[in-house]
Design a protein around this motif. Structure first.
Motif, short mmCIF file in Angstrom:
data_model
loop_
_atom_site.label_atom_id
_atom_site.label_comp_id
_atom_site.label_asym_id
_atom_site.label_seq_id
_atom_site.Cartn_x
_atom_site.Cartn_y
_atom_site.Cartn_z
N MET A 1 17.81 103.10 -18.00
CA MET A 1 18.66 103.51 -16.70
C MET A 1 17.65 104.52 -16.39
N ASP A 2 17.80 104.59 -14.91
CA ASP A 2 16.73 105.27 -14.19
C ASP A 2 17.67 106.57 -13.64
N VAL A 3 16.85 107.79 -13.79
CA VAL A 3 17.65 108.93 -13.29
C VAL A 3 17.12 109.16 -12.01
N GLU A 4 18.13 109.34 -11.05
CA GLU A 4 17.79 109.63 -9.51
C GLU A 4 17.68 110.98 -9.19
N GLY A 5 18.28 112.09 -10.05
CA GLY A 5 18.23 113.48 -9.64
C GLY A 5 19.45 114.20 -10.13
N ILE A 6 19.78 115.32 -9.84
CA ILE A 6 20.48 116.14 -10.46
C ILE A 6 21.70 116.82 -9.51
N ASP A 7 22.75 116.92 -9.84
CA ASP A 7 23.92 117.22 -8.76
C ASP A 7 23.72 118.80 -8.82
N GLN A 8 24.36 119.35 -7.83
CA GLN A 8 24.21 120.59 -7.36
C GLN A 8 24.95 121.54 -8.32
N GLU A 9 26.13 121.30 -8.92
CA GLU A 9 26.62 122.25 -10.00
C GLU A 9 25.81 122.32 -11.35
N ALA A 10 25.33 121.14 -11.71
CA ALA A 10 24.13 121.43 -12.70
C ALA A 10 23.02 122.13 -12.50
N MET A 11 22.43 121.99 -11.18
CA MET A 11 21.53 122.95 -10.47
C MET A 11 21.82 124.31 -10.50
N ASP A 12 23.03 124.57 -10.18
CA ASP A 12 23.45 126.07 -10.22
C ASP A 12 23.27 126.51 -11.70
N CYS A 13 23.83 125.66 -12.73
CA CYS A 13 23.79 126.41 -14.04
C CYS A 13 22.38 126.57 -14.42
N LEU A 14 21.34 125.75 -14.12
CA LEU A 14 20.02 125.69 -14.32
C LEU A 14 19.64 127.03 -13.75
N CYS A 15 19.91 127.50 -12.38
CA CYS A 15 19.39 128.63 -11.89
C CYS A 15 20.04 129.98 -12.40
N ASP B 1 21.72 116.26 -3.66
CA ASP B 1 21.08 116.25 -4.89
C ASP B 1 19.51 116.25 -4.81
N ILE B 2 18.93 116.98 -5.96
CA ILE B 2 17.50 117.40 -6.02
C ILE B 2 16.91 116.36 -7.08
N SER B 3 15.69 115.88 -6.76
CA SER B 3 15.00 114.73 -7.68
C SER B 3 14.13 115.96 -8.72
N LEU B 4 14.05 115.36 -9.82
CA LEU B 4 13.47 116.17 -10.71
C LEU B 4 11.93 116.62 -10.15
N ARG B 5 11.28 115.85 -9.66
CA ARG B 5 10.07 116.04 -9.04
C ARG B 5 10.08 117.27 -8.01
N GLU B 6 11.16 117.24 -7.01
CA GLU B 6 11.33 118.41 -6.17
C GLU B 6 11.71 119.56 -7.00
N MET B 7 12.54 119.56 -8.21
CA MET B 7 12.81 120.63 -8.94
C MET B 7 11.40 121.39 -9.50
#
Length: 123
Positions: A1-15, A72-78
């Motif tokens: 499975m390819d990962v396309e990115g991360i949703d905003q709620e998960a990104m908020d938790c990481l922030c 949604d933001i890609s891992l590379r963008e993060m």
């Protein structure tokens, strides 16, 4: 499975998480999230993919941004965001880049390689 990115709620938790380690801690969390995203049909990692230590850290240091799911933001963008933040702190001089690389837990050569991968190129 390819990962396309991360949703905003998960990104908020990481922030909101207080990162005590360096970039390696973030890399380990992202690797964990990728392995946990195998059940995600959309290829987008959500909060269900986050490790418990991220979910249990309920600080409000990073304000929650309400954006549509298509942002949604890609891992590379993060990764590029983290590099830009470190460069903003230390400057884009050679010495600043050395300090940014040290903070991120990567070599100076890796920092330059990642900067050259971004578009447009960052000097």
């Amino acid at each position: 499975m390819d990962v396309e990115g991360i949703d905003q709620e998960a990104m908020d938790c990481l922030c909101r998480y207080t990162w005590k380690g360096n970039i390696r801690e973030l890399e380990n969390v992202v690797q964990y999230m990728i392995s946990m995203s195998a059940d995600s049909p959309s290829g987008v990692m959500g909060v269900n993919c986050l490790p418990n230590q991220i979910l249990e850290n309920k600080t409000d240091d990073c304000p929650r941004v309400q954006e549509p799911a298509q942002q949604d933001i890609s891992l590379r963008e993060m990764e590029q965001q983290r590099i830009r933040q470190a460069l903003a702190r230390y400057g884009d001089t050679t010495e600043g880049k050395k300090r940014a690389a040290k903070e991120l837990g990567i070599s100076l050569a890796t920092l330059y390689r990642r900067l050259n991968q971004s578009s447009p190129p960052v000097k």
